[in-house]
Design a protein around this motif. Structure first.
Motif, PDB file in Angstrom:
ATOM      1  N   GLN B 115       0.821  -1.215   0.000  1.00  0.00           N
ATOM      2  CA  GLN B 115       0.000   0.000   0.000  1.00  0.00           C
ATOM      3  C   GLN B 115       0.851   1.259   0.000  1.00  0.00           C
ATOM      4  O   GLN B 115       0.456   2.280  -0.560  1.00  0.00           O
ATOM      5  N   THR B 116       2.021   1.176   0.625  1.00  0.00           N
ATOM      6  CA  THR B 116       2.868   2.376   0.635  1.00  0.00           C
ATOM      7  C   THR B 116       3.400   2.676  -0.767  1.00  0.00           C
ATOM      8  O   THR B 116       3.484   3.831  -1.173  1.00  0.00           O
ATOM      9  N   LEU B 117       3.747   1.609  -1.504  1.00  0.00           N
ATOM     10  CA  LEU B 117       4.200   1.834  -2.883  1.00  0.00           C
ATOM     11  C   LEU B 117       3.064   2.446  -3.711  1.00  0.00           C
ATOM     12  O   LEU B 117       3.275   3.380  -4.491  1.00  0.00           O
ATOM     13  N   GLY B 118       1.841   1.944  -3.518  1.00  0.00           N
ATOM     14  CA  GLY B 118       0.683   2.501  -4.216  1.00  0.00           C
ATOM     15  C   GLY B 118       0.506   3.976  -3.893  1.00  0.00           C
ATOM     16  O   GLY B 118       0.275   4.805  -4.773  1.00  0.00           O
ATOM     17  N   PHE B 119       0.650   4.295  -2.619  1.00  0.00           N
ATOM     18  CA  PHE B 119       0.536   5.692  -2.192  1.00  0.00           C
ATOM     19  C   PHE B 119       1.605   6.541  -2.874  1.00  0.00           C
ATOM     20  O   PHE B 119       1.330   7.648  -3.350  1.00  0.00           O
ATOM     21  N   PHE B 120       2.800   5.989  -2.985  1.00  0.00           N
ATOM     22  CA  PHE B 120       3.918   6.721  -3.577  1.00  0.00           C
ATOM     23  C   PHE B 120       3.666   7.015  -5.060  1.00  0.00           C
ATOM     24  O   PHE B 120       3.775   8.161  -5.511  1.00  0.00           O
ATOM     25  N   VAL B 121       3.264   5.993  -5.840  1.00  0.00           N
ATOM     26  CA  VAL B 121       3.050   6.252  -7.276  1.00  0.00           C
ATOM     27  C   VAL B 121       1.863   7.188  -7.472  1.00  0.00           C
ATOM     28  O   VAL B 121       1.863   8.032  -8.377  1.00  0.00           O
ATOM     29  N   THR B 122       0.865   7.065  -6.605  1.00  0.00           N
ATOM     30  CA  THR B 122      -0.273   7.972  -6.704  1.00  0.00           C
ATOM     31  C   THR B 122       0.174   9.409  -6.496  1.00  0.00           C
ATOM     32  O   THR B 122      -0.249  10.321  -7.220  1.00  0.00           O
ATOM     33  N   HIS B 182      11.277  -4.362  -1.741  1.00  0.00           N
ATOM     34  CA  HIS B 182      11.776  -4.634  -0.395  1.00  0.00           C
ATOM     35  C   HIS B 182      11.771  -3.359   0.438  1.00  0.00           C
ATOM     36  O   HIS B 182      11.370  -3.347   1.603  1.00  0.00           O
ATOM     37  N   LEU B 183      12.197  -2.274  -0.235  1.00  0.00           N
ATOM     38  CA  LEU B 183      12.238  -0.962   0.426  1.00  0.00           C
ATOM     39  C   LEU B 183      10.854  -0.560   0.922  1.00  0.00           C
ATOM     40  O   LEU B 183      10.692   0.048   1.981  1.00  0.00           O
ATOM     41  N   PHE B 184       9.830  -0.917   0.133  1.00  0.00           N
ATOM     42  CA  PHE B 184       8.468  -0.548   0.521  1.00  0.00           C
ATOM     43  C   PHE B 184       7.817  -1.613   1.411  1.00  0.00           C
ATOM     44  O   PHE B 184       6.598  -1.703   1.477  1.00  0.00           O
ATOM     45  N   GLY B 185       8.655  -2.444   2.022  1.00  0.00           N
ATOM     46  CA  GLY B 185       8.148  -3.324   3.060  1.00  0.00           C
ATOM     47  C   GLY B 185       7.544  -4.624   2.583  1.00  0.00           C
ATOM     48  O   GLY B 185       6.814  -5.270   3.327  1.00  0.00           O
ATOM     49  N   GLU B 186       7.812  -5.027   1.333  1.00  0.00           N
ATOM     50  CA  GLU B 186       7.321  -6.324   0.894  1.00  0.00           C
ATOM     51  C   GLU B 186       8.287  -7.405   1.362  1.00  0.00           C
ATOM     52  O   GLU B 186       9.489  -7.297   1.123  1.00  0.00           O
ATOM     53  N   ALA B 261      -9.524   1.420  -5.611  1.00  0.00           N
ATOM     54  CA  ALA B 261     -10.081   0.125  -6.017  1.00  0.00           C
ATOM     55  C   ALA B 261      -9.021  -0.967  -5.984  1.00  0.00           C
ATOM     56  O   ALA B 261      -9.326  -2.125  -5.707  1.00  0.00           O
ATOM     57  N   LEU B 262      -7.777  -0.610  -6.295  1.00  0.00           N
ATOM     58  CA  LEU B 262      -6.732  -1.632  -6.378  1.00  0.00           C
ATOM     59  C   LEU B 262      -5.912  -1.756  -5.098  1.00  0.00           C
ATOM     60  O   LEU B 262      -5.405  -2.827  -4.776  1.00  0.00           O
ATOM     61  N   TYR B 263      -5.749  -0.634  -4.348  1.00  0.00           N
ATOM     62  CA  TYR B 263      -4.803  -0.658  -3.237  1.00  0.00           C
ATOM     63  C   TYR B 263      -5.456  -0.509  -1.878  1.00  0.00           C
ATOM     64  O   TYR B 263      -4.849  -0.844  -0.871  1.00  0.00           O
ATOM     65  N   LEU B 264      -6.652   0.065  -1.805  1.00  0.00           N
ATOM     66  CA  LEU B 264      -7.153   0.480  -0.492  1.00  0.00           C
ATOM     67  C   LEU B 264      -8.373  -0.304  -0.004  1.00  0.00           C
ATOM     68  O   LEU B 264      -8.426  -0.719   1.142  1.00  0.00           O
ATOM     69  N   ILE B 265      -9.362  -0.503  -0.913  1.00  0.00           N
ATOM     70  CA  ILE B 265     -10.643  -1.038  -0.452  1.00  0.00           C
ATOM     71  C   ILE B 265     -10.519  -2.495  -0.013  1.00  0.00           C
ATOM     72  O   ILE B 265      -9.844  -3.293  -0.657  1.00  0.00           O
ATOM     73  N   GLY B 266     -11.174  -2.841   1.102  1.00  0.00           N
ATOM     74  CA  GLY B 266     -11.339  -4.244   1.491  1.00  0.00           C
ATOM     75  C   GLY B 266     -10.057  -4.895   1.992  1.00  0.00           C
ATOM     76  O   GLY B 266      -9.085  -4.225   2.334  1.00  0.00           O
ATOM     77  N   THR B 267     -10.085  -6.211   1.986  1.00  0.00           N
ATOM     78  CA  THR B 267      -8.957  -6.964   2.536  1.00  0.00           C
ATOM     79  C   THR B 267      -8.135  -7.580   1.410  1.00  0.00           C
ATOM     80  O   THR B 267      -8.677  -7.947   0.374  1.00  0.00           O
ATOM     81  N   ALA B 268      -6.834  -7.687   1.656  1.00  0.00           N
ATOM     82  CA  ALA B 268      -5.945  -8.239   0.625  1.00  0.00           C
ATOM     83  C   ALA B 268      -6.102  -9.751   0.536  1.00  0.00           C
ATOM     84  O   ALA B 268      -6.318 -10.418   1.546  1.00  0.00           O
ATOM     85  N   VAL B 269      -6.049 -10.264  -0.699  1.00  0.00           N
ATOM     86  CA  VAL B 269      -6.085 -11.728  -0.866  1.00  0.00           C
ATOM     87  C   VAL B 269      -4.785 -12.205  -1.511  1.00  0.00           C
ATOM     88  O   VAL B 269      -4.249 -11.556  -2.366  1.00  0.00           O
TER      89      VAL B 269
END
Lengths: 683, 269
Positions: B115-122, B182-186, B261-269
């Protein structure tokens, strides 16, 4: 057009076709190690080479010829590129169709884009991107030659659309005759299991022809309505051209490579999905289905960009005084149809794209084993494909309302209601799609809402019928050929209309679904809403485009041959459909007792084909030999008939102003338009 | 053409809108990682979308224009503007269809991504939109150099976004992607999301792919207006720049809805 030019074109067609066939045969021999004269590769090469050479003989190496050459070369380069990459990755590089599926898909895409550059429809845009200004208009060359190259004149483009539509109508009709002949008697008659044409056996070829009949006719219809709208709408609103002439040309030329791809679908293995292309069947169908998807996707852009242009033209380029409630009904209908085409078309493109990617990259959108959902495809697909039928019929219904007052010499009854009914049909049309899916296993709670929304369509459609009947009531009806077709479309569309609500009822539809009843109903709506009005429009505006009338006698023969045959055909279809004849199947059980009925339907289909053949001959003969008609051929109030025919290149020399209602026929002293300098108004 | 009076106004308006958008994006992220309320996420996205539509894409310009002569540049620009907006309406049906596909296949789950990487590209795309707006205003105010500088910054940020999505998120170049992820915590050795791995992968690649295709076309338009702008072609006739800017903001607008829709809503699967 000189006869020796046409003769040369056909000679080139035969020679290049033979060369392509021989080349393909050689390639095919190298692949399979044996000679097969009906294989895919030789046929595909023969088609592409022959087609290109035909236009070369007709027109030289420019315009459409150059486009086709670019398309062929682009396809081969694109496919070779992918094949090269696959060779590096040590994947399979050769298939019975020469290239593998990814190579064909990428090659076809590159081919389509190359076509645009080859035909020259991008030239001005490329110049703009490089900061070079271009003149607003290009002068067209005189005579027939301008129709084979890029022209920015909406009238030329309208005729290009119309003639391409007629060509595809003939192709799709021929496909129908072939499989209709197979159905004339039960059992596999000539499309047998041991037939092997284009890598397909007989029944598979039946499936391909049946599927392509659907889609080629749809593309033909989309081009046909674009032809009417392109030619007539700017004339009706008093514009000198469409709002975006280059995009207009682009929208037409998109349709040419799209048609080539659709024809290639037949040759490259075909497909057995019907025109709807439902997965999971379409995710397993032969290569042809990819060409089909790409062809439809490409043709969709023609529809989208054409619609965009129509809306912008009507909003921005109307003559002075033409307020919304003084626009001709055909203009209203064109806007309504364009609203659907502009937006919903994206969804069929998307749904087909998703299946393409599912096949190419294993993405599991519609594959339950990968968590996908096949019903989702049907939702996306029908979100366009139901409103699409309103795209087909709304311009036709507009033509009926436009022509009827001219030939009954009376005002159109309830102008405002008719104008609004087109928009009403278009908007309601967006929320009815799931009535195609009552048997699909979608959520059951969706059924009843969609049943009611579907029946709601009958209301605005009914408004139109009331208006037509009331307009004719007590009028002095004249029946030249265009009016015959208008009357024919009203009756045929009525038949299509009243057979619609039974399909909308969930309880009935569960039984009617996938029977010949639906086939009969559908052909009634499309013939009533598009084919008859399309012919009416051609007979009516032919003098405007050429300065000559089409032959009345042969026009009437066309009508009186086609109409009863058509009634017999669709009523027969509905009759056997109610008794259990399934649609889309190559064979049926002789004990059902449908043999006689099917033979009868086949005869009717051939009678319709003969009538269309008469139309074609009349059409091309009348261009040169028709009775001259340079004035107001139908005694119409509409502005385009107040100037001489054929229409001058930039339309109206002096702009007109709208000073009255469009359809006040027979009211003394009323005027629709007034030209600025000349004081000649209307009667 | 240029109006010096507006100079500080429009530029500072752009800054204010950017601050609003940035705060809302941060809020969105906070909501997503704490109590994950879909209603709030949708509401925030709608507000952000409205801000972009109104202030950056100035949709209200559709209703204005010189009606006196059909041959004037202003009138023709108005027609072009209508054409562009009709195209965007048409295009948004593609993205709407993709959204329907995502909701139908994934429901209240989402792909398992950083999610942090998503936040960054956004954030990168959002900042590019800010500079695009600035470039357009500068040109409107008659400052060609300012326009060129800001358009260049927009282009660089846009390219950064595109490469970020393709190289890192799509794992196109694992050698670069691994350390960044890795930097973004994966965590190491986490199974990769691929296009064919399941509905989440299919939806993710299709949506980001369609968006990336639009970013690519937007970048091409930016290059074209930058080169022609350098020649001084747009000092008077500015509509092409407006068109490129509106298209660029449209790409941002789509991402405003795709990102949650891709990074925030709901739970990750």
């Amino acid at each position: 057009m000189k006869n020796n030019t046409l003769g040369r074109a056909f000679l080139f067609l035969v020679i290049a076709g033979a060369i392509g066939y021989g080349l393909g045969l050689g390639i095919d021999f190298a692949i399979r190690g044996g000679l097969k004269f009906t294989a895919s590769v030789p046929s595909a090469f023969a088609l592409l080479f022959g087609f290109t050479a035909f236009f070369f003989g007709l027109y030289g190496y420019r315009g459409i010829t150059r486009g086709l050459v670019f398309q062929v070369v682009g396809t081969i380069i694109g496919a070779a590129l992918v094949t090269g990459i696959r060779a590096l990755l040590k994947r399979e590089i050769i298939s019975p169709f020469l290239f593998t599926e990814p190579a064909w898909v990428f090659g076809a895409l590159v081919g389509v884009v190359s076509f645009f550059f080859g035909v020259g429809v991008m030239t001005d845009w490329v110049k703009w991107a490089r900061g070079i200004d271009t003149p607003d208009h290009h002068e067209d060359e005189p005579g027939w030659q301008k129709y084979f190259g890029v022209s920015l004149d909406h009238k030329v483009i309208g005729i290009q659309y119309t003639v391409t539509a007629l060509f595809l109508l003939a192709v799709g009709g021929t496909f129908a005759l072939i499989f209709r002949t197979e159905l004339a008697a039960s059992g596999l008659d000539f499309l047998t299991l041991d037939l092997d044409v284009f890598n397909q056996n007989g029944p598979q070829l039946y499936n391909t022809l049946m599927s392509l009949h659907g889609m080629i006719m749809i593309v033909s219809i989309l081009l046909g309505i674009s032809g009417i709208m392109n030619y007539v709408v700017p004339l009706l609103v008093g514009a000198h051209d469409m709002a975006f002439p280059r995009m207009n040309a682009f929208a037409f030329w998109v349709a040419v490579p799209a048609s080539v791809l659709l024809l290639l679908a037949l040759l490259l293995g075909g497909f057995d999905t019907g025109w709807t292309g439902y997965p999971p069947l379409s995710s397993r169908a032969p290569l042809g289905v990819q060409m089909f998807f790409l062809g439809v996707f490409t043709a969709g852009w023609s529809s989208i960009l054409g619609a965009l242009n129509v809306i912008a033209t009507v909003v921005r380029m109307r003559a002075k005084g033409m307020t919304a409630m003084r626009m001709p009904i055909l203009v209203w209908a064109s806007v309504a149809t364009s609203i659907i085409a502009l937006t919903a078309t994206q969804l069929i493109g998307l749904s087909f794209q998703l299946v393409m990617f599912q096949r190419l990259f294993g993405m599991g959108f519609f594959d339950p084993s990968k968590g996908g959902n096949p019903v989702l495809f049907q939702h996306l697909f029908w979100f366009y494909s139901h409103p699409a039928v309103y795209v087909f019929v709304l311009p036709g219904l507009g033509v009926i309302s436009e022509l009827l007052p001219v030939f009954v010499r009376k005002p159109l009854f309830g102008y405002r209601w008719v104008a609004m009914s087109s928009l009403g049909i278009a908007l309601v049309g967006f929320v009815v799609w799931a009535h195609h899916m009552f048997t699909s296993g979608m959520n059951e709670y969706l059924r009843v809402p969609f049943m009611y929304s579907t029946m709601l369509v009958a209301v605005p459609t009914g408004v139109k019928f009331f208006s037509w009947v009331a307009t004719m009531w007590g009028g002095k009806i004249e029946t030249p050929t265009p009016m015959l077709f208008v009357l024919g479309s009203i009756v045929v569309f009525l038949l299509g209309g009243v057979t619609g609500p039974p399909n909308a009822m969930v309880a009935l539809d569960l039984h009617l679904h996938d029977t010949y009843w639906v086939v009969g109903h559908f052909h009634d709506t499309i013939f009533g809403g598009f084919v008859f009005p399309f012919f009416a429009a051609i007979y009516y505006w032919f003098p405007k485009a050429t300065g000559r009338k089409m032959n009345e006698f042969w026009g009437k023969v066309h009508f009186w041959l086609m109409t009863p045959s058509f009634f017999a055909l669709t009523l027969g279809m509905m009759f056997i459909g109610l008794r259990g004849m399934r649609r889309r199947i190559v064979d049926y059980d002789p004990t059902l007792g449908f043999d006689g009925a099917h033979l009868f339907l086949t005869v009717c289909a051939f009678l319709i084909a003969i009538s269309i053949l008469i139309f074609f001959i009349n059409f091309f003969r009348s261009i040169k030999h028709g009775e001259p008609a340079t004035g107001n051929a139908w005694n119409s109030r509409s502005p385009e008939w107040q100037v001489p025919s054929p229409m001058p290149a930039h339309n109206y020399e002096v702009p007109f102003e709208v000073v009255g209602e469009p359809y006040d026929y027979g009211l003394p002293g009323s005027k629709f338009v007034e030209f600025a300098a000349k004081k000649a108004g209307t009667h | 053409m240029s109006n010096k009076q507006q100079h500080p106004n429009l530029l500072s308006q752009g800054v204010f809108i950017f601050v609003y958008l940035a705060v809302l994006t941060a809020l969105e992220f906070f909501v997503a990682v704490t109590f994950n309320s879909v209603a709030i996420l949708v509401a925030v996205a709608v507000v952000k979308g409205a801000l972009v539509l109104w202030y950056y894409m100035h949709v209200n310009k559709l209703s204005e224009g010189d009606e006196s002569s059909h041959e004037s540049y202003a009138y023709k620009s108005g027609t072009n503007r209508l054409g562009l907006w009709l195209f965007l309406v048409s295009d948004s049906f593609v993205f709407g269809g993709l959204m329907v596909m995502r909701l139908s296949l994934l429901g209240m789950t989402r792909p398992d991504l950083s999610q942090t990487l998503g936040f960054f590209v956004t954030a990168v795309l959002l900042i590019s939109s800010f500079f695009m707006n600035r470039g357009e205003v500068e040109l409107h105010n008659g400052n060609r150099q300012g326009f060129l500088r800001n358009t260049m910054i927009t282009f660089v940020l846009g390219l950064f976004f595109l490469l970020g999505v393709i190289i890192v998120e799509w794992h196109a170049v694992p050698a670069i992607a691994e350390p960044i992820l890795h930097l973004f915590g994966e965590p190491e050795g986490k199974p990769l999301l691929t296009a064919s791995s399941g509905p989440a992968g299919a939806a993710f690649f299709m949506m980001t792919g369609m968006h990336a295709f639009h970013v690519l076309t937007g970048l091409i338009l930016l290059v074209i207006v930058w080169i022609n702008g350098k020649k001084g072609l747009y000092d008077e006739k500015q509509y092409p720049v407006e068109a490129a800017a509106v298209y660029w903001h449209f790409i941002d607008l789509v991402w405003i809805f795709f990102y949650p829709a891709l990074y925030l809503i709901g739970t990750a699967v």
